[in-house]
Design a protein around this motif. Structure first.
Motif, PDB file in Angstrom:
ATOM      1  N   GLU A 170      44.690  45.682  36.406  1.00 37.87           N
ATOM      2  CA  GLU A 170      45.923  45.683  37.190  1.00 37.87           C
ATOM      3  C   GLU A 170      45.624  45.471  38.677  1.00 37.87           C
ATOM      4  O   GLU A 170      44.781  46.177  39.245  1.00 37.87           O
ATOM      5  CB  GLU A 170      46.660  47.011  37.020  1.00 37.87           C
ATOM      6  N   PRO A 171      46.294  44.528  39.328  1.00 35.24           N
ATOM      7  CA  PRO A 171      46.098  44.348  40.771  1.00 35.24           C
ATOM      8  C   PRO A 171      46.627  45.562  41.529  1.00 35.24           C
ATOM      9  O   PRO A 171      47.607  46.186  41.108  1.00 35.24           O
ATOM     10  CB  PRO A 171      46.940  43.101  41.098  1.00 35.24           C
ATOM     11  N   PRO A 172      45.997  45.916  42.635  1.00 38.92           N
ATOM     12  CA  PRO A 172      46.511  47.037  43.432  1.00 38.92           C
ATOM     13  C   PRO A 172      47.869  46.698  44.027  1.00 38.92           C
ATOM     14  O   PRO A 172      48.196  45.522  44.239  1.00 38.92           O
ATOM     15  CB  PRO A 172      45.447  47.208  44.527  1.00 38.92           C
ATOM     16  N   TYR A 173      48.654  47.729  44.305  1.00 38.56           N
ATOM     17  CA  TYR A 173      50.006  47.504  44.803  1.00 38.56           C
ATOM     18  C   TYR A 173      50.025  46.837  46.172  1.00 38.56           C
ATOM     19  O   TYR A 173      50.978  46.146  46.526  1.00 38.56           O
ATOM     20  CB  TYR A 173      50.780  48.831  44.850  1.00 38.56           C
ATOM     21  N   GLU A 174      48.966  47.027  46.944  1.00 34.98           N
ATOM     22  CA  GLU A 174      48.954  46.413  48.279  1.00 34.98           C
ATOM     23  C   GLU A 174      48.641  44.928  48.245  1.00 34.98           C
ATOM     24  O   GLU A 174      48.690  44.250  49.268  1.00 34.98           O
ATOM     25  CB  GLU A 174      47.952  47.129  49.194  1.00 34.98           C
ATOM     26  N   LYS A 186      47.478  39.049  35.292  1.00 36.35           N
ATOM     27  CA  LYS A 186      48.413  40.120  35.621  1.00 36.35           C
ATOM     28  C   LYS A 186      49.007  39.995  37.029  1.00 36.35           C
ATOM     29  O   LYS A 186      49.852  40.813  37.403  1.00 36.35           O
ATOM     30  CB  LYS A 186      47.731  41.481  35.466  1.00 36.35           C
ATOM     31  N   ILE A 187      48.580  39.018  37.802  1.00 35.20           N
ATOM     32  CA  ILE A 187      49.190  38.827  39.120  1.00 35.20           C
ATOM     33  C   ILE A 187      50.651  38.447  38.920  1.00 35.20           C
ATOM     34  O   ILE A 187      50.955  37.488  38.206  1.00 35.20           O
ATOM     35  CB  ILE A 187      48.424  37.765  39.929  1.00 35.20           C
ATOM     36  N   TYR A 188      51.549  39.192  39.530  1.00 42.03           N
ATOM     37  CA  TYR A 188      52.963  39.157  39.152  1.00 42.03           C
ATOM     38  C   TYR A 188      53.621  37.802  39.347  1.00 42.03           C
ATOM     39  O   TYR A 188      54.508  37.403  38.603  1.00 42.03           O
ATOM     40  CB  TYR A 188      53.749  40.230  39.911  1.00 42.03           C
ATOM     41  N   ASP A 189      53.195  37.028  40.356  1.00 43.89           N
ATOM     42  CA  ASP A 189      53.869  35.754  40.618  1.00 43.89           C
ATOM     43  C   ASP A 189      53.139  34.570  39.993  1.00 43.89           C
ATOM     44  O   ASP A 189      53.471  33.415  40.245  1.00 43.89           O
ATOM     45  CB  ASP A 189      54.048  35.527  42.122  1.00 43.89           C
ATOM     46  N   TYR A 190      52.123  34.833  39.151  1.00 39.53           N
ATOM     47  CA  TYR A 190      51.463  33.755  38.413  1.00 39.53           C
ATOM     48  C   TYR A 190      52.331  33.373  37.213  1.00 39.53           C
ATOM     49  O   TYR A 190      53.034  34.201  36.641  1.00 39.53           O
ATOM     50  CB  TYR A 190      50.089  34.207  37.917  1.00 39.53           C
ATOM     51  N   LYS A 191      52.245  32.141  36.819  1.00 38.48           N
ATOM     52  CA  LYS A 191      53.064  31.647  35.713  1.00 38.48           C
ATOM     53  C   LYS A 191      52.278  31.561  34.408  1.00 38.48           C
ATOM     54  O   LYS A 191      52.737  30.949  33.453  1.00 38.48           O
ATOM     55  CB  LYS A 191      53.649  30.282  36.076  1.00 38.48           C
ATOM     56  N   TYR A 192      51.101  32.155  34.375  1.00 34.23           N
ATOM     57  CA  TYR A 192      50.336  32.110  33.133  1.00 34.23           C
ATOM     58  C   TYR A 192      51.118  32.847  32.054  1.00 34.23           C
ATOM     59  O   TYR A 192      51.560  33.982  32.264  1.00 34.23           O
ATOM     60  CB  TYR A 192      48.947  32.715  33.318  1.00 34.23           C
ATOM     61  N   PRO A 193      51.306  32.253  30.870  1.00 33.92           N
ATOM     62  CA  PRO A 193      52.278  32.789  29.902  1.00 33.92           C
ATOM     63  C   PRO A 193      51.846  34.019  29.128  1.00 33.92           C
ATOM     64  O   PRO A 193      52.665  34.611  28.435  1.00 33.92           O
ATOM     65  CB  PRO A 193      52.499  31.600  28.949  1.00 33.92           C
TER      66      PRO A 193
END
Length: 684
Positions: A170-174, A186-193
């Motif tokens: 999980e990436p850190p919140y910062e 798991k990077i939230y703005d990545y489009k990997y499905p």
């Protein structure tokens, strides 16, 4: 006798019509379809993909936003003969990820070093970076770590290294670290499905991307043209494609509109022989540039592909099936990624299912392809009387052996064991690992006994929502295993620490509904470092901050976690009668392999059974073996592992309901059907 709280059986909904339709479409037993629907696989198309999908269904590595940037930087390092460091973790996921990247860089002709942490523990360490900077390393590639190492990555950059992070934690919140490139699903703005890849599979995607940079079509414009004949002309839709990613889609009404783009494209794929002939007649040089794509590689006539989407899919599938270099790449790596994915308890759905399924096929077909892995498999089969290699066999008999060296601070041994092609070296490495595994078992026993005592001294077993336990003068390495066992025993989140000098290193394991990473994030100001998943994590803290840590974690749990009071539940996939059970049905169940997280082996129930011929076995008499019958039916053997506390109920003459899994036990002509009991209830 007092029994534990009765478990809740969650029976499947009535889906008779849907089950019948899918069952007829795929020619499978309706009970198998019921189990699939219970996993939200509720159409024939989804079921076919789930059961029969292969490597052609894996997602494109260039769907990662930074993939092209990452592989071109690795390619540059290879071409310029720069020194490259692959920095991993010491568990099975980490060492298999190291193997995948090291193998592809060596195959590419690069200069590569690799490092697996020893006693210093998880994550990137500055002193290791300093050591390799002195050896002129210019590119650092992290595998199965790095997403939370912003400080260390900045340090590496100051030492003159570019850093590529490949990780799945999980990436850190910062935010993500300021690396040259970051590959993490798991990077939230990545489009990997698909978000739940193991670290080794993120490495696999990166290695695949690097391999594709060596192909003639890499980063070239490809034309995928779906054409329909309209009189003497053609109309249709074409896609401009780069690295198998659609970058432009345009409808055309005549071939004159696409003449120029045909000439400027590197290669053209179409559904129509007629359109190929049309262009070749006007320019013979286009003959070898245009290829007619047949549906899924079959010799079907023109027109079988109905639209541009189907053509694009057929083009990609044909490319995978016909590319020998790509097949060799997967053959050399999917076995490694199957090990890492299973060891890290990743959900066996989507890409993970394909990777594990295809990886196990490779292990079965050529178990000695990697001599070190072959030695572990030979021992597992010969010593454990195992029929065949499955995900469960890997989880129980193979990955614990590979994990043992890392837990004992010598993860390099397992990395080398999987990497070597020398049978003699493999035997020596394996001998060392076997000894470490024996030491690990003893250490595990010692730590469990110590932590049991400390748990009762430091925690209120009834009132505390989470357990925080600190020990000293214990060896590191098995804290995560001990924490997992405590979670199973008490069904509460557990944080275990071992103090060594001024710092304590901890392992945390959780239950559904409590996010370990979010909890650690709430106290990050007093942590030295931390990282992991929502259900499992590691962390380091100064010894002087442990009391504060315990208070704040407990306060966080009070505000953010409400334990379920409804009792443990069991998902039932369908009801069976003894007349339904036979070897053929067990083999049909196996079509759903590999089983594991998010795809457990189906659990069935049976009502109104009688128990006879019960006996106990095991070192402490903890297991039960008996036979069951139903309304005068034939007897079937059943085993209840660790079911000693149900012995009185089973000895009674009352009718019982059972929840169970089915398997074929024994070997060859002695093969028989066995019920592995999950739970027992009185028949009401």
């Amino acid at each position: 006798m007092t029994f534990e709280k009765e478990k809740i059986w969650k029976l499947p909904k009535d889906n008779a019509v849907k089950i019948s339709e899918i069952s007829k479409s795929l020619s499978l037993n309706p009970k198998i379809i019921s189990a699939l629907i219970n996993r939200n696989i509720d159409t024939a198309e989804k079921a076919a993909d789930f059961l029969y999908g292969g490597i052609e269904s894996l997602h494109n590595p260039f769907l990662f936003a930074d993939m092209q940037k990452a592989v071109e930087r690795i390619r540059k390092a290879v071409d310029l003969r720069e020194q490259i460091l692959v920095y991993g973790d010491r568990d099975v996921d980490g060492v298999t990820a190291v193997n995948v990247i090291v193998n592809i860089i060596r195959l590419s002709g690069g200069n590569v070093h690799w490092y697996v942490p020893a006693d210093e523990g998880y994550g990137i360490h500055k002193d290791i970076l300093t050591k390799y900077a002195a050896e002129n390393v210019k590119l650092l590639i992290t595998v199965d770590c790095g997403i939370s190492a912003a400080v260390e990555i900045e340090y590496a950059k100051n030492l003159g290294m570019d850093v590529i992070v490949t990780d799945h934690h999980e990436p850190p919140y910062e935010g993500i670290p300021a690396a040259y490139a970051v590959i993490n699903p798991k990077i939230y703005d990545y489009k990997y499905p698909f978000k739940d890849l193991a670290g080794c599979s993120v490495a696999l995607k990166t290695a695949q991307g690097l391999m594709l940079t060596f192909t003639r079509s890499y980063n070239k414009d490809i034309l995928v043209c779906f054409a329909v004949k309209s009189g003497d002309d053609f109309s249709g839709v074409y896609l401009c494609v780069k690295n198998d990613l659609e970058i432009q889609r345009i409808a055309f009404n005549s071939v004159s509109e696409i003449k120029q783009i045909v000439k400027s494209s590197f290669r053209i794929y179409t559904n129509s022989s007629a359109i190929k002939d049309f262009f070749v007649k006007s320019d013979a040089l286009l003959k070898d540039k245009i290829e007619v794509v047949l549906a899924y590689g079959n010799a079907l006539s023109d027109g079988e592909i109905k639209d541009v989407n189907a053509l694009f899919q057929a083009y990609k599938i044909n490319k995978v099936k016909n590319d020998g270099q790509l097949k060799d790449f997967f053959d050399n790596n999917l076995d490694l990624c199957a090990l890492g994915t299973i060891a890290d308890s990743m959900p066996l759905v989507d890409e993970n299912r394909i990777i594990v399924k295809e990886g196990i096929k490779l292990i079965i077909s050529n178990p000695n392809a990697k001599p070190g892995l072959g030695l572990i498999i030979d021992d597992a089969i010969n010593l454990k009387n195992i029929n065949s290699i499955t995900a469960r066999v890997i989880s129980w008999n193979i990955t614990p052996v590979l994990n043992s060296s890392g837990r004992m601070g010598r993860g390099t041994l397992s990395a080398q064991l999987l990497m070597t092609n020398d049978a003699f070296q493999a035997k020596n490495l394996y001998a060392d690992i076997i000894k470490l595994n024996a030491d690990r078992r003893w250490l595990q026993y010692e730590n469990i006994e110590q932590f049991k005592v400390l748990l009762k001294e430091q925690c209120d077993l009834e009132k505390d929502k989470v357990f925080v336990v600190n020990a000293s003068n214990l060896e590191h390495g098995v804290t995560g295993i001990v924490a997992s066992q405590m979670v199973k025993a008490y069904f509460k989140p557990v944080f275990l620490l071992i103090t060594d000098g001024n710092e304590a290193t901890g392992a945390a394991r959780s239950v559904e509904g409590f996010d370990i990473i979010a909890a650690l994030e709430s106290v990050k100001d007093i942590l030295v470092k931390y990282g992991g998943h929502s259900q499992a994590a590691g962390f380091t803290i100064e010894h002087s901050k442990i009391n504060e840590f315990k208070k704040r974690i407990s306060d966080y749990a009070e505000k953010n976690y409400t334990p379920s009071d409804s009792g443990e539940s069991i998902v039932i996939d369908g009801e069976l009668k003894i007349s339904d059970i036979n070897a053929d049905f067990c083999r049909q169940i196996d079509i759903m392999e590999p089983f594991g997280m998010a795809n457990p082996r189906p659990v069935f129930c049976m009502k109104g059974i009688n128990v006879t011929e019960m006996s106990v076995f095991g070192n402490r008499g903890e297991h039960l073996k008996f036979k069951i019958s139903q309304k005068g039916s034939r007897n079937v053997q059943a085993v209840f592992w660790n079911g000693e506390h149900f012995s009185d109920m089973l000895r009674s003459e009352d009718l019982l309901d059972i929840a169970f899994q089915l398997e074929l036990a024994g070997k060859n002509e002695k093969e028989f059907v066995q019920l592995n009991i999950v739970d027992v209830k009185p028949s009401y």
